[in-house]
Design an enzyme around this catalytic site. Structure first.
Site, PDB file in Angstrom:
ATOM      1  N   GLU A 182       2.671  -8.191  -1.402  1.00 10.23           N
ATOM      2  CA  GLU A 182       1.379  -8.994  -1.431  1.00 10.23           C
ATOM      3  C   GLU A 182       1.602 -10.776  -2.045  1.00 10.23           C
ATOM      4  O   GLU A 182       0.925 -10.748  -1.138  1.00 10.23           O
ATOM      5  CB  GLU A 182       0.002  -8.150  -2.663  1.00 10.23           C
ATOM      6  CG  GLU A 182       0.182  -6.643  -1.679  1.00 10.23           C
ATOM      7  CD  GLU A 182       0.199  -5.613  -2.571  1.00 10.23           C
ATOM      8  OE1 GLU A 182       0.148  -4.862  -2.571  1.00 10.23           O
ATOM      9  OE2 GLU A 182       1.808  -6.051  -2.808  1.00 10.23           O
ATOM     10  N   GLY A 221       0.497  -1.113  -0.065  1.00 10.81           N
ATOM     11  CA  GLY A 221      -0.105   0.401  -0.085  1.00 10.81           C
ATOM     12  C   GLY A 221       0.953   1.088   0.130  1.00 10.81           C
ATOM     13  O   GLY A 221       0.317   2.119  -0.633  1.00 10.81           O
ATOM     14  N   GLU A 249       1.885   1.812  -3.450  1.00  4.99           N
ATOM     15  CA  GLU A 249       0.532   2.429  -4.238  1.00  4.99           C
ATOM     16  C   GLU A 249       0.169   4.318  -3.949  1.00  4.99           C
ATOM     17  O   GLU A 249      -0.577   4.467  -5.099  1.00  4.99           O
ATOM     18  CB  GLU A 249      -0.440   1.152  -3.768  1.00  4.99           C
ATOM     19  CG  GLU A 249      -0.339  -0.338  -4.581  1.00  4.99           C
ATOM     20  CD  GLU A 249      -1.193  -1.278  -3.694  1.00  4.99           C
ATOM     21  OE1 GLU A 249      -1.982  -2.200  -4.842  1.00  4.99           O
ATOM     22  OE2 GLU A 249      -1.655  -1.118  -2.600  1.00  4.99           O
TER      23      GLU A 249
END
Length: 254
Positions: free
Chosen positions: A129, A106, A109
């Site tokens: 992930e 994240g 991202e």
């Protein structure tokens, strides 16, 4: 919500620095952080005094992905009910990511959702992930290929490998690599952008982001409309006058 998970600083005129502040967890993105970003950015978007935002973490970690301990035992329904962070991508003003250390999952991202990404020489980017059996959920399979290309993106998301700041620069994920802490350079760049015409900056950002997924002819028409619309602002008249008079423009956002 804890008031400390997202620190708000004002390092320069019209510039706000948002600092993710969970150093004990390498700034892992738990529900509190996501909620803080989702509530703070719309408020800054509505504030005419704010023209540019810098998103940063700590010296060691920008953000080391989602808080996995928080996700343990969650069902698909639980995850569907979770608050996602759309505040960054929805922010209409320029936003710069200052990545020191880890930007994983994240965190990578979140950086992808920003308009400009700076990194220090020790920064590491990754989408790990798959190592947990997970699929990236905040743009790793969609924004990342649009930025670094299909093959580089698949390399990252299928192996979970971390890439260095220099490799991220080569891929186009990073705009600039800074020796040492990159916060000061991000603030310098934000200050430079904040001195520009703020309405024009928003028009440029909207044209770039909206046109990216359009056919070229349609995107060029969008650009033409943005160019024309800018002439409705007082800042265009001020910018042209300042150029002719050989002085610094004083943009007011009108």
């Amino acid at each position: 919500m804890s008031a400390n998970v997202l620190l708000i600083e004002h390092p320069a005129p019209h510039v706000v620095l948002l600092r993710i502040n969970r150093p004990e967890a390498l700034n892992a993105l738990n529900a509190e952080v996501r909620e803080a970003i989702n509530t703070t950015l719309p408020r800054l978007d509505a504030d005419p005094e704010v023209r540019c935002v810098v998103l940063a973490g700590s010296e060691k970690s920008f953000a080391a992905g989602a808080d996995i301990k928080e996700r343990a035992g969650m069902s698909a329904v639980d995850v569907m009910k979770m608050s996602t962070t759309r505040g960054i991508a929805a922010f209409s003003k320029p936003i710069i990511a200052a990545v020191n250390g880890f930007a994983l999952g994240g965190g990578c991202e979140y950086a992808l959702q920003c308009d400009i990404v700076l990194a220090n020489d020790r920064a590491r980017f990754g989408q790990p992930e798959i190592k947990l059996g997970l699929v990236p959920g905040a743009g790793g399979t969609q924004r990342l290929p649009r930025v670094v290309g299909k093959h580089n993106a698949l390399y990252m998301v299928l192996t979970g490998a971390m890439v260095s700041a220099r490799d991220a620069l080569r891929m186009g994920l990073v705009c600039e690599v800074v020796e040492g802490n990159c916060d000061a350079r991000a603030i310098e760049l934000a200050t430079q952008i904040a001195a520009m015409a703020p309405l024009t900056a928003k028009l440029i950002k909207e044209a770039v982001n909206s046109g990216a997924d359009m056919a070229l002819d349609a995107a060029l028409r969008l650009e033409t409309r943005a160019h024309q619309l800018a002439f409705a602002t007082e800042d265009v008249r001020e910018g042209i006058a300042a150029f002719i008079e050989k002085r610094q423009a004083d943009f007011t956002g009108h």
